[in-house]
Design a protein around this motif. Sequence first.
Motif, PDB file in Angstrom:
ATOM      1  N   GLN A   1      72.207  25.191  62.055  1.00  0.00           N
ATOM      2  CA  GLN A   1      72.869  26.279  61.685  1.00  0.00           C
ATOM      3  C   GLN A   1      74.239  26.420  62.644  1.00  0.00           C
ATOM      4  OE1 GLN A   1      70.579  29.645  60.201  1.00  0.00           O
ATOM      5  NE2 GLN A   1      68.958  28.113  59.531  1.00  0.00           N
TER       6      GLN A   1
ATOM      7  N   HIS B   1      61.814  21.857  54.491  1.00  0.00           N
ATOM      8  CA  HIS B   1      61.476  23.188  54.640  1.00  0.00           C
ATOM      9  C   HIS B   1      62.201  24.398  53.937  1.00  0.00           C
ATOM     10  CE1 HIS B   1      64.662  23.766  57.575  1.00  0.00           C
ATOM     11  NE2 HIS B   1      64.395  25.042  57.534  1.00  0.00           N
TER      12      HIS B   1
ATOM     13  N   HIS C   1      71.126  23.786  54.827  1.00  0.00           N
ATOM     14  CA  HIS C   1      70.660  23.325  56.270  1.00  0.00           C
ATOM     15  C   HIS C   1      69.695  22.194  56.470  1.00  0.00           C
ATOM     16  CE1 HIS C   1      67.917  26.805  55.960  1.00  0.00           C
ATOM     17  NE2 HIS C   1      67.358  26.304  57.048  1.00  0.00           N
TER      18      HIS C   1
ATOM     19  N   HIS D   1      64.100  22.961  63.447  1.00  0.00           N
ATOM     20  CA  HIS D   1      64.246  23.038  62.229  1.00  0.00           C
ATOM     21  C   HIS D   1      65.575  23.803  61.564  1.00  0.00           C
ATOM     22  CE1 HIS D   1      62.478  26.963  62.479  1.00  0.00           C
ATOM     23  NE2 HIS D   1      62.925  27.155  61.250  1.00  0.00           N
ATOM     24  N   ASP D   2      66.067  24.433  62.335  1.00  0.00           N
ATOM     25  CA  ASP D   2      67.088  25.318  61.926  1.00  0.00           C
ATOM     26  C   ASP D   2      68.419  25.184  62.817  1.00  0.00           C
ATOM     27  OD1 ASP D   2      66.267  26.600  59.658  1.00  0.00           O
ATOM     28  OD2 ASP D   2      65.279  28.383  60.840  1.00  0.00           O
TER      29      ASP D   2
HETATM   30 FE   LIG Z   1      65.410  27.042  57.853  1.00  0.00          FE
END
Ligand SMILES: [Fe+2]
Length: 280
Positions: A143, A173, A150, A139-140
Motif C-alpha cells: 500500500q 486476503h 493491493h 500483507h499490506d
Molecule cells: Fe489488506
Amino acid sequence: MNLPFEIDRRAFIASLGGATAVALMDHEARAEALEEYTEATLDTLVGQNQGGQGGQERFPTVAELEAQIDTRPSRRGAGNLFVSRGGGNVKRLERLPAKPTLVDFFKLRFQPANHVLQSATRAMKTGMTEEVILACLLHDVVQALVKTDHGWWGAQLFEPYVPEKTAFGIKYHQALRFYPDEAAGYEYPDLYHRTFGVDYVPPPHIQETYKMVRKHKWYMEPRLVTVNDLYAFDPNAVVSLDPFIDIIGRHFKQPKEGLGHDNSPSAHMWRTLANPDAPL
Ligand SMILES: [Fe+2]
Ligand SMILES: [Fe+2]
C-alpha cells in the motif's frame, strides 16, 4: 485541531504500541495516527449517540463515498508514498543503501508499519506457521505503492522472494476480508462499512476469487491472514521488526544485488518504492 471530545492521551499512545513505539514515529506518522484515532473515536461516539444496535447509521453509503471523489486532492487508491500524510507537502525520503534489503524497505519506505507488525505479532502469539506469520508481516505493505487491489499487487511484489503459501496468503486476503467465516473466527469488519460503504457489494472479480479460494486446499493461508488482520490495536503488542528477523532470514530470499537490482519480475516495483520521486 478542534475536537468535539477529548482525546484520551494514554489510550492513544497505548493504541500505537506504547511510548517507545511513539518515540520512533516521525512527526507526520504521529499526525496521521492521531487523525485515524480521532476518526475511529468519533465514529464510536456517533454510533453511541445514535443508540442503534450496531449503529449502522453512522456508516456512509457507496453513493456518499462516490460523491466525495472530486472533493479530494488525490484518489483513494494512491499509494501512501505518493500522497502527503497528515496534510502539507510530501517529505524528502532518505536514500536506501546500494543493495537494499527487505529490512531497509521496512525502515525507510513502509513506516510506520504498525498495522502489519501488530498483525504478525498476533499471528506469532497464536502459533501460526512461519509462512502465515510472514504473510501477515507483508500483507499490506504494498500500500506504500498502490492501495487498489493491493492483494494482487502485494503478491506480485513478493512472489519471487517468499514461499508459495505466503504469496497465496497475501494475494487472497484482500478478497477474503469481505467474507465472514465464523468457524475460523473472522467477522466482517466495521471498518469496511466505513471504508467501502454500508451497502457495498464486492465487484465480480472479488466474488469469483472468493468462490475459488473457498474450495482451494490452501484456503486457510489467506483466511488466517484475515483472522490476524487487526485494526483494533492491542496496547500490549510490541511494535518492532526484531521478533521477525529470523523468519525473514529463513524464508525471504534476499537477492545479493539488492531488491530492485536483481532483474526479478517485480524488480521495477522495488525500484519505484525506492525512488517514488522519479518523474518518469
Ligand atoms: Fe489488506
Ligand atoms: Fe491488513
